[in-house]
Structure formats: structure tokens, C-alpha cells
Enzyme design. Structure first.
Site, PDB file in Angstrom:
ATOM      1  N   LYS A 219       0.839  -1.204   0.000  1.00  0.00           N
ATOM      2  CA  LYS A 219       0.000   0.000   0.000  1.00  0.00           C
ATOM      3  C   LYS A 219       0.875   1.255   0.000  1.00  0.00           C
ATOM      4  O   LYS A 219       0.585   2.237  -0.685  1.00  0.00           O
ATOM      5  CB  LYS A 219      -0.953  -0.019   1.210  1.00  0.00           C
ATOM      6  CG  LYS A 219      -2.080  -1.032   1.031  1.00  0.00           C
ATOM      7  CD  LYS A 219      -2.817  -1.365   2.319  1.00  0.00           C
ATOM      8  CE  LYS A 219      -3.781  -2.526   2.098  1.00  0.00           C
ATOM      9  NZ  LYS A 219      -4.383  -3.043   3.333  1.00  0.00           N
TER      10      LYS A 219
ATOM     11  N   GLN B 168      -3.791  -1.453   9.697  1.00  0.00           N
ATOM     12  CA  GLN B 168      -3.763  -2.789   9.096  1.00  0.00           C
ATOM     13  C   GLN B 168      -4.390  -3.778  10.078  1.00  0.00           C
ATOM     14  O   GLN B 168      -4.040  -3.802  11.249  1.00  0.00           O
ATOM     15  CB  GLN B 168      -2.310  -3.184   8.763  1.00  0.00           C
ATOM     16  CG  GLN B 168      -2.181  -4.507   8.031  1.00  0.00           C
ATOM     17  CD  GLN B 168      -2.856  -4.515   6.657  1.00  0.00           C
ATOM     18  OE1 GLN B 168      -2.822  -3.535   5.924  1.00  0.00           O
ATOM     19  NE2 GLN B 168      -3.499  -5.621   6.314  1.00  0.00           N
TER      20      GLN B 168
ATOM     21  N   ASP C   9     -10.126   3.987   4.866  1.00  0.00           N
ATOM     22  CA  ASP C   9     -10.306   2.546   4.686  1.00  0.00           C
ATOM     23  C   ASP C   9     -11.747   2.135   5.021  1.00  0.00           C
ATOM     24  O   ASP C   9     -12.115   0.973   4.904  1.00  0.00           O
ATOM     25  CB  ASP C   9      -9.306   1.799   5.594  1.00  0.00           C
ATOM     26  CG  ASP C   9      -9.072   0.356   5.156  1.00  0.00           C
ATOM     27  OD1 ASP C   9      -9.261   0.059   3.959  1.00  0.00           O
ATOM     28  OD2 ASP C   9      -8.699  -0.473   6.006  1.00  0.00           O
TER      29      ASP C   9
END
Ligand code: NAP
Length: 289
Positions: free
Chosen positions: A53, A97, A120
Site C-alpha cells: 500500500k 492494518q 479505509d
């Protein structure tokens, strides 16, 4: 194979557009969009995802801030770090994450992310906005799946979509986005009885289970559209690809299907966030006469 629903090219287009917008923002305001990634622990797969990412961000002209915390980090310490990033005006988007180590309250950590920086789409705020059909950041994998279906002109309105899996970041929002596009949605999960029978009634199948080769070819209605969101060790999806490809009208490969779309949407939303925040920051003060 013409049956393939490939995410790579569409994702590359999305990233190229995000990169153009990032450059334009920087030229206009001097602000470079910045995505902060937070990794807790030393799980090699998670570390690889974060690196991927960050590399993609860099290529798109999006700056990245990397926070790596030890596996024994407490919920309180992680929440404090996320608050710090949420309050940092130089950070526009935050990616935690996940999964985080089991002793951490993951929901509490997600909720420590400022919704304006939740690129996200993991907070309750983002989920509620999606559920109410309001604008907001989408959970990236489900959002990416919808973009892919739309790009391939898959008829969603009136279709019966069966979603296998109901996690808050994948199965559940995928079903809700399909519902918002007027599909008739059936959710299935580990307690579902007669799963193959239900899947056989689907025009669209979204597999988000986390079990390699779980969905078999004889579970599918001929001509079904199959979206494999799974990603298991050895680059294997949740759908038995060879069996399913002989029955489906369209199917996403693993890798190269849903995965690139997830990252593309993350970057697109990071630029959205930077644009929105710089607009707020540079809004001129209106002096009344
Ligand atoms: P998760 O949180 O573990 O959820 C898995 C879901 O599958 C749960 O809802 C579970 O049901 C259901 N399930 C488990 N066994 C089942 C069975 N035998 N029959 C029917 N349903 C069953 O996983 P996730 O985070 O949603 O991820 C799912 C998959 O997507 C994984 O392979 C993951 O690596 C992949 N993924 C890919 C991306 C990407 O960018 N491509 C992003 C995120 C995740 P219960 O709720 O009843 O337990």
C-alpha cells in the site's frame, strides 16, 4: 479468457486519476496528500500488505507515514497513536492494518480514527453513512467490488446476490452496497444450513470466507457472476477457480481481481480526504461589510 473480470487495469486507471488529482492539489495548495499506515506486530503477511500500500501510494504521489508498533502494544497505546494521527494536520488518511493482535480491542482502535481520515472505511460512522446511502468513505474491498461489477456492466438491480461471509469490513458492507444497487441480497455465514443450495440460486456470488477453494463449481448456477474476495496462502481465492470458471459467466481471478481494486479505492479515498481537508483549511474568512 473473456470470462475474466479483471481488476488490474481498472485499478490502474483509478490510481492514475488519483495521482493526477494529488498532483493538482499539491500544485494549487502546496499540500501533498498523506496516508498514514499503522501496523501492530510482526505478522509477515500484514507487513507485506502495508508495504504494498505504501509503494502504491508513493507511485501515485501520495506521501506516506509509517507507524510500526510492537505486538505487545495495548489497546490504550494504539488508541493514543491513532488519536495523535487523527489530530495531525499533515496526515489526511489513516489505515490501521488488520487483523490486529488478538488482545487488542479492534473496534475501539478503529473508532479512534477520525471519520474525516477513515479512508479505509472501517469506522461505525463510515458504515452508517454507507447503510443510509449517504456520501462517505466506503470500506475499500466492498467498494472496490461494486466498482468492478459496474465497470463490467453486470446487471445488479433485481439480481439475487448471495454473499458468503458477514465480517464488518467485507461481507456485511458488500451486501449492503449490493442492496443499495437494488439487488435482492442473501447473507450466508458459518451457521448457514444448505449453503450450496442457496448459492445455486444466486445471479451474483460474493465469496468472502477466508477458506481456500471453498466455493465449488457445482454450487453455482450456470451463468452466475462470481466475485472472489478471498485471499489465502499461495495466492488462492475462496472459490475453486477452475471449476467455477467453467460454469460462471464472469469471474474474478486471484490475484488480479478484487485485490487491486481495494488498494485503488484506498488511494482514491486518501486523495478525497486530502482535498476535503485542504478545502476546510484554506477556506477564506468572509468579512462582512
Ligand atoms: P473473516 O472476518 O474471518 O470473516 C469470514 C466470514 O466467513 C465470517 O462471516 C464467517 O462466518 C464466514 N464463514 C466461515 N466459515 C464459513 C462456512 N463454512 N460457511 C459459510 N461462511 C463461513 O474474514 P474477512 O476479513 O471478511 O475476509 C474474508 C476473505 O477475504 C479472506 O480470505 C481475506 O484474506 C480476504 N480479504 C481480501 C481483501 C482484498 O483486498 N482482496 C481484503 C480483506 C479480506 P461467521 O460470521 O458465522 O463466523
Amino acid at each position: 479468457m473473456s470470462k475474466l473480470m479483471i481488476g488490474t487495469d481498472l485499478a490502474a486507471e483509478m490510481v492514475a486519476k488519483a495521482a493526477e488529482r494529488a498532483a493538482a492539489l499539491q500544485e494549487k495548495t502546496g499540500v501533498q496528500p498523506c496516508l498514514a499506515t499503522v501496523l501492530v506486530g510482526d505478522d509477515p503477511a500484514s507487513a507485506t500488505y502495508v508495504r504494498m500500500k505504501q509503494n502504491r501510494s508513493k507511485k501515485a504521489g501520495i506521501g506516506s507515514r509509517s507507524v510500526v508498533l510492537p505486538a505487545e502494544t495495548t489497546t490504550g497505546e494504539l488508541v493514543a497513536e491513532l488519536h495523535k494521527l487523527s489530530n495531525d494536520p499533515e496526515v489526511h488518511g489513516i489505515l490501521l492494518q488488520h487483523p490486529v493482535p488478538g488482545h487488542i480491542d479492534e473496534r475501539a482502535a478503529f473508532e479512534a480514527i477520525d471519520p474525516a481520515k477513515d479512508v479505509d472505511g472501517v469506522t461505525m460512522h463510515a458504515f452508517a453513512a454507507m447503510a443510509f446511502g449517504e456520501p462517505g468513505f466506503r470500506s475499500c474491498t466492498p467498494g472496490g467490488i461494486l466498482r468492478l461489477l459496474e465497470a463490467y456492466d453486470v446487471p445488479i438491480a433485481g439480481a439475487h446476490a448471495v454473499v458468503i461471509g458477514r465480517s464488518p469490513i467485507l461481507g456485511k458492507p458488500a451486501g449492503m452496497l449490493l442492496l443499495a444497487s437494488n439487488a435482492t441480497v442473501t447473507y450466508t455465514h458459518s451457521r448457514t444450513v444448505n449453503l450450496p443450495e442457496i448459492v445455486r440460486t444466486a445471479d451474483i456470488v460474493v465469496a468472502a470466507v477466508g477458506k481456500a477453494n471453498f466455493v465449488r463449481g457445482d454450487w453455482l448456477k450456470p451463468g452466475a457472476v462470481v466475485v472472489d474476495a478471498g485471499y489465502n496462502e499461495g495466492n488462492v481465492g475462496d472459490v475453486h477457480f477452475d471449476e467455477a470458471a467453467s460454469v460462471a459467466s464472469l469471474i474474478t481471478p486471484v490475484p488480479g481481481g478484487v485485490g487491486p481494486m481495494t488498494i485503488a479505492l484506498l488511494l482514491e479515498q486518501a486523495v478525497d480526504a486530502a482535498e476535503a481537508q485542504s478545502e476546510t483549511a484554506v477556506r477564506p474568512v468572509v468579512t462582512l461589510p
